[in-house]
Design an enzyme around this catalytic site. Structure first.
Site, short mmCIF file in Angstrom:
data_model
loop_
_atom_site.label_atom_id
_atom_site.label_comp_id
_atom_site.label_asym_id
_atom_site.label_seq_id
_atom_site.Cartn_x
_atom_site.Cartn_y
_atom_site.Cartn_z
CG ASP A 23 -5.13 -6.14 1.76
OD1 ASP A 23 -5.58 -7.29 1.92
OD2 ASP A 23 -5.16 -5.53 0.68
CB SER A 62 -0.95 -0.02 1.21
OG SER A 62 -1.88 1.04 1.13
CG HIS A 88 -4.16 -0.97 -0.90
ND1 HIS A 88 -3.88 -1.08 0.45
CD2 HIS A 88 -4.62 -2.19 -1.29
CE1 HIS A 88 -4.18 -2.30 0.87
NE2 HIS A 88 -4.62 -3.00 -0.17
#
Length: 353
Positions: free
Chosen positions: A278, A151, A178
């Site tokens: 995540d 991310s 992301h």
């Protein structure tokens, strides 16, 4: 008569007058680049972007909050001026793909390097990737599948990883970072400039092949499905409406879980820098199916949240600095399949269970 292409356009945000002048001077010295306006507030930035339709925005750090509105009304890649170190966690969600250090005057001894770095970052968006030398189409099934997730800071980390991969890579690489949906093409182009390996954005039915790098698009979740045709097993990507354990898209967890089910012990999970958790459930699934998991170490991470979560749950086989991770991906076809741990570099830290 030779047709001259229209220059790539740049909109400047709330920057000090000296900075605007210097950036304009450097960019206007290039025939393919043009500054088309300035904006002194978040409201004006959105209005100017919608009216002038620039290809790039260079925004000041005090305009960061206003970029969320810009992303909604006119999605455009953004360079954030005057920032040092990692970008703020929310920056990549708002189209920020890189940062610029403080401007240097033309008489500064390091001005030439500054100018080169500035033009490189602007042209990372401005220019489409240079056509690669034609090479045979790769149609071999991969000997393994690596899933790379991250991310905040992940785009830069993936670029560094991809740059270090060999042209003879025998495994397939799936990337889930992301990022906003509108940034997918720019990210794919950025990776294409970093490697001779083929890089594509995942579509429904994209086939996993040896040496192919497949980027999961932003704004939706990608999974891998198994397809049996004749004597060979093959895999391809599909989009899914399955609910992700986390809110961010593309979900690293869902992609890793699907690869674990499809590929089993020949799967490698790589969890890079990023905020949140995540990738933790996905890493656990890869381990449960006999695969291998590498987590980026804290020292080389912009934000240690995602790798730390994987490590704390005991899902990481290895904790590695970023510059060593390409080696694990490169050797997925051999060392991970033959000897799960012992062949790796002794300089790498074993994850604490």
């Amino acid at each position: 008569m030779h047709k001259v292409s229209a220059p790539f356009t740049v909109l400047l945000g709330a920057l000090p007058p000296f900075v605007r002048l210097e950036l304009t001077r450097v960019l206007h010295a290039e025939p393919d680049l043009r500054v088309i306006g300035t904006a002194t507030s978040a409201t004006e930035l959105v209005a100017q972007a919608r009216r002038l339709r620039p290809g790039l925005v260079i925004a000041g750090p005090d305009q960061l909050a206003g970029l969320e509105r810009l992303t909604r009304q006119y999605p455009v890649p953004v360079l954030l001026y005057g920032t040092a170190g990692p970008l703020p966690p929310e920056a990549t969600q708002w189209g920020v793909y890189d940062s610029l250090p403080q401007v240097l005057g033309k008489d500064h001894p390091e001005f030439a390097q500054y100018r080169a770095d500035l033009l490189t970052k602007v042209r990372a968006v401005a220019q489409p990737p240079v056509a690669a030398i034609k090479r045979p189409i790769i149609s071999l099934p991969p000997s393994g599948v690596a899933v790379v997730g991250g991310s905040t800071g992940g785009a830069q980390a993936v670029e560094a990883l991809v740059r270090a991969l060999p042209a003879t890579l025998a495994s397939a690489v799936l990337v889930a970072i992301h990022l906003p949906a509108h940034f997918t093409d720019s990210f794919v182009n950025r990776l294409r400039r970093a490697t001779v390996l083929p890089v594509v954005a995942a579509e429904s039915g994209t086939k996993l092949e040896a040496g192919k790098i497949i980027v999961a698009p932003g704004g939706q979740n990608t999974v891998v499905k198994t397809l049996t045709r004749g004597p060979w097993l093959s895999w391809h990507t599909e989009f899914t409406d399955e609910v992700s354990p986390v809110a961010e898209e593309p979900s690293v967890d869902l992609l890793m879980q699907s690869v674990a089910r499809a590929v089993g012990r020949n799967a490698l999970g790589v969890v890079l820098t990023g905020l949140g958790r995540d990738g933790t459930l996905g890493a656990q699934s890869i381990r449960q199916h006999g695969g291998f998991v590498v987590a980026q170490d804290e020292a080389s991470s912009a934000v240690f949240g995602m790798p730390k979560s994987v490590i704390q749950t005991g899902a990481a086989n290895i904790v590695s600095p970023l510059h060593e991770i390409a080696g694990y991906v490169s050797h997925l076809a051999t060392q991970l399949r033959i000897n799960r741990v012992s062949s790796f570099s002794s300089s790498t830290q074993l994850a604490t269970r």
